[in-house]
Design a protein around this motif. Structure first.
Motif, PDB file in Angstrom:
ATOM      1  N   ASP A  74      -4.061   4.980   6.928  1.00  0.00           N
ATOM      2  CA  ASP A  74      -5.496   4.730   7.114  1.00  0.00           C
ATOM      3  C   ASP A  74      -5.747   3.317   7.632  1.00  0.00           C
ATOM      4  O   ASP A  74      -6.596   3.098   8.506  1.00  0.00           O
ATOM      5  N   ILE A  75      -5.021   2.356   7.102  1.00  0.00           N
ATOM      6  CA  ILE A  75      -5.200   0.968   7.545  1.00  0.00           C
ATOM      7  C   ILE A  75      -4.860   0.838   9.022  1.00  0.00           C
ATOM      8  O   ILE A  75      -5.604   0.213   9.811  1.00  0.00           O
ATOM      9  N   PRO A 125       0.827  -1.206   0.000  1.00  0.00           N
ATOM     10  CA  PRO A 125       0.000   0.000   0.000  1.00  0.00           C
ATOM     11  C   PRO A 125       0.862   1.258   0.000  1.00  0.00           C
ATOM     12  O   PRO A 125       2.039   1.245   0.397  1.00  0.00           O
ATOM     13  N   SER A 126       0.271   2.344  -0.440  1.00  0.00           N
ATOM     14  CA  SER A 126       0.968   3.628  -0.385  1.00  0.00           C
ATOM     15  C   SER A 126       1.034   4.114   1.059  1.00  0.00           C
ATOM     16  O   SER A 126       0.418   3.545   1.968  1.00  0.00           O
ATOM     17  N   ASP A 183      -2.413   5.173   2.361  1.00  0.00           N
ATOM     18  CA  ASP A 183      -3.272   4.011   2.600  1.00  0.00           C
ATOM     19  C   ASP A 183      -2.808   3.229   3.821  1.00  0.00           C
ATOM     20  O   ASP A 183      -3.627   2.708   4.595  1.00  0.00           O
TER      21      ASP A 183
END
Length: 733
Positions: A17-18, A10-11, A14
């Motif tokens: 957020d995760i 993921p970036s 992201d």
């Protein structure tokens, strides 16, 4: 190494957020200033620790997915260096590992500070600082995460190549026919175009030879210039040549349609010659349909032959054409044979052979005396050999015709030839097709494969029949004999045999019954009448057990579907539930239904009597209630005479009726209050203590909300919560 199992990277945004979403979802969300300070500290320390664990798990899994260049095959290590730059790749993974260590250090330091927080506000500020610093560390890895995701995408598209299996590797200048040859011998579909560098990466196909699976690799074209000037496309072919143990096919275009002269192709062969060391090399002269080898000028032909001779004893030269497919299979088979022989030689010359030979021991028997013992051949075997020799001397081997399916060859036999059946020989008279092989009797399996295989030929089992006359074995069994059907044949002794079987069955039943009677306790004290009753009870038990165990035993309705729900018509003589119809049906099958019908009539007579008895009891209860109400009314009237009005009397009567109704309802329920002595307790204090203990035990399952439950507070919309508000009772704009 399977690069297709790598999880997406993921970036940085992201990933933040995760992590935060998982922390919010998996940890408690409610805390109050009134809680103990230790509980508040644990609440926020759990938030910080869970966030750190989530980040560590994600980054550790990411590092584990990407291969270590020092742990994988050198071919893949150099290929990654060629495609992705080894230094950049290691630097990106190192930065991810450093970010993980920094997040662990931040969480460790902030948890140590939260342990000394003296209020909810300070603990919350430390938690926000810890999560913010960890998220900042992740956001700084944006470039590394993006680079690793692009590397993962490219690595997942690499061909599934096994560096240790049997491999054919094709190399040469661009447009010399490598991809066309691969499409011919494999099921791969490599793009073929009339311009250079159509193939820009490694392509893998698979072919079969001698029941083995072979890996065929098509490499991009290589140009003749120094190694430092070769681009990424060419370096893929160089890497494959340097690290794979394979059979190399060097393609040359003698028609020069590829745009390179024969001299340039020979120069390239000499420049990459060191890569061919310890490899089986085949120089493939391609496109002989456009320029045959025989018509090639003498100078070019001698140049190629000299190049092949100088390259060493492992080099051979073959000619082929992809257009006419001349020599394609020969090139493939020759390259595979050379590699197989080389692999066998390398294993024999290795150290493993000595270790295996040390475990082998050959024993030679020694003679126990000086007697010469010759081989003994039975007389039956000698006769068999003589018969088969006589049959084979006619120029044709003897085969059994028993059990054969009709074939085309049956009609091609000469008139003078005779089958074993005609000459008096049986199925034993047969030999192999090759007269030089050892003379022996063929097995049924060999006969099956000689005569068409499974499903076409089957052995004749009549050969094993044991009859009074062996000649009867292969006779056809008639259906009608002496005007009678064979299937209707009855043994004349069948009645006597049946009588013997019945007597044996009765004797066994008697022995079984006697054994049962002997095994029962107190059976000797029973007289004949009691024994008969016991036997009858046992029979009924057996019948009930069989009825219970039968298929669908209890899944059938009590009444047939055609009768259930139907009105019984007493004037219909054919009605199935009429007494006369029931008696008639049971009488037809030999059952006396008199007692059953009498029992049914008795139940019909008893049912109204029971209903009348219940009605009288209910009427008596009603009369008693009415009498009680009249007495109560009289008492109320007397009290009314002392100052109660009619309305007060009605209210008292209503209150009394409700109390009675409530008392009956509590009597039906399980929560009716009882005296302490009825509950097994001493006094009211013990009752209160028991209730307190009960509530304390119910706290775990009572279902109340706690700090682990998610709550959503009421959010005011923007127009209700912004702007200037005057003093007073206004609470919104």
């Amino acid at each position: 190494y399977n690069f297709k199992k790598m999880a997406p990277v993921p970036s940085s945004a992201d990933l933040v957020d995760i992590v935060l979403t998982r922390t919010q979802r998996r940890t408690p969300t409610v805390v109050h200033p009134g809680y103990k300070i230790t509980r508040i500290r644990n609440f926020y320390m759990r938030k910080i620790k869970f966030t750190q664990q989530t980040i560590s798990e994600r980054l550790t899994a990411m590092l584990a997915d990407f291969p270590r260049l020092s742990d994988i095959h050198p071919f893949y290590a150099d290929l990654c260096n060629t495609l992705y730059d080894r230094d950049h790749y290691k630097l990106a993974l190192g930065q991810i590992n450093t970010a993980k260590s920094l997040c662990d250090a931040v969480a460790r330091d902030m948890i140590r500070m939260v342990k000394y927080g003296d209020s909810l506000y300070r603990c919350k500020c430390l938690k926000r600082a810890a999560l913010g610093r960890m998220c900042t560390i992740l956001k700084r890895q944006r470039a590394s995460l993006s680079y690793l995701e692009e590397v993962r995408k490219h690595m997942s598209r690499l061909p599934a190549l096994d560096p240790n299996t049997r491999t054919l590797l094709m190399c040469g200048l661009p447009n010399v026919g490598k991809s066309s040859f691969m499409n011919k011998i494999t099921r791969a579909d490599v793009d073929v175009q009339p311009y250079a560098f159509t193939t820009k990466s490694l392509f893998v196909g698979h072919a079969d030879y001698k029941y083995l699976r072979w890996q065929v690799i098509d490499t991009p074209g290589i140009l003749d210039h120094p190694l430092e000037q070769r681009n990424t496309i060419e370096m893929q072919a160089i890497t494959a040549l340097a690290h794979l143990t394979c059979s190399v096919l060097y393609f040359m275009d003698i028609s020069e349609q590829c745009g390179f002269t024969i001299q340039q192709q020979c120069n390239l062969f000499k420049s990459i010659g060191p890569l061919f060391a310890n490899k089986q090399l085949v120089v493939v002269i391609n496109k002989i349909d456009a320029q045959p080898w025989d018509t090639l000028d003498e100078g070019s032909r001698s140049m190629i032959e000299t190049m092949v001779k100088e390259s060493g004893p492992n080099t051979t030269m073959l000619q082929m054409s992809n257009v006419s497919e001349e020599g394609v299979s020969r090139v493939k088979n020759h390259a595979c044979d050379k590699l197989l022989a080389a692999r066998v030689d390398s294993r024999v010359s290795g150290n493993k052979v000595d270790s295996v030979m040390n475990r082998l021991q050959v024993v030679y028997p020694t003679a126990r005396d000086g007697v010469i013992r010759e081989a003994y051949i039975p007389e039956s075997v000698t006769r068999e050999r003589e018969r088969t020799t006589a049959g084979s001397s006619k120029g044709k081997s003897i085969k059994s015709r028993i059990g054969y399916a009709p074939t085309v060859d049956d009609g091609e036999e000469e008139e003078g030839d005779t089958t074993p059946a005609e000459s008096g020989d049986d199925d034993e008279a047969m030999t192999d097709d090759n007269a030089t092989d050892a003379i022996r009797k063929k097995t049924a399996r060999e006969l099956m494969w000689e005569n068409g295989g499974p499903g076409v030929w089957a052995p004749d089992y009549r050969e094993g029949y044991d009859l009074a006359d062996p000649e009867w074995r292969f006779d056809a069994v008639p259906q009608i004999l002496d005007g009678k059907n064979i299937a209707d044949y009855v043994d004349p002794d069948i009645d006597a045999k049946l009588q013997l079987l019945e007597e044996e069955e009765e004797r066994l039943n008697e022995e079984y019954a006697a054994a049962d009677m002997d095994g029962d306790d107190g059976a000797e004290s029973l007289d004949e009448m009691e024994t008969a009753q016991v036997n009858e009870i046992r029979d009924r038990v057996k019948i009930a057990r069989k009825y219970k165990d039968r298929s669908g035993g209890r899944n059938r309705p009590a009444l047939p579907r055609e009768i259930r729900g139907r009105i019984k018509d007493r004037h219909d003589d054919s009605a199935k539930l009429m007494a006369s119809a029931i008696e008639k049906r049971l009488g037809d099958v030999g059952v006396d239904a008199t007692q059953m019908l009498e029992r049914g009539r008795k139940r019909e007579r008893d049912a109204p009597r029971e209903r009348r008895r219940k009605g009288r009891a209910a009427a008596g209860d009603a009369d008693m209630e009415d009498a009680e109400k009249d007495e109560e009314d009289e008492e109320m009237k007397e009290e009314g005479g002392r100052g109660l009005s009619k309305g007060a009397i009605k209210r008292q009567r209503k209150a009394r009726d409700e109390s009675v109704r409530r008392e009956r309802s509590q009597a039906r329920s399980h929560s009716r209050p009882r005296e302490p002595s009825q509950m097994g307790l001493k006094d009211d204090d013990m009752v209160k203590l028991a209730k307190r203990v009960e509530k304390k035990g119910q706290r775990k399952w009572f279902g109340g909300s706690g700090e682990g439950d998610h709550t959503k507070s009421v959010h005011l919309v923007q127009w209700c919560n912004t702007g200037k508000k005057r003093n007073g009772t206004h609470y919104q704009r």
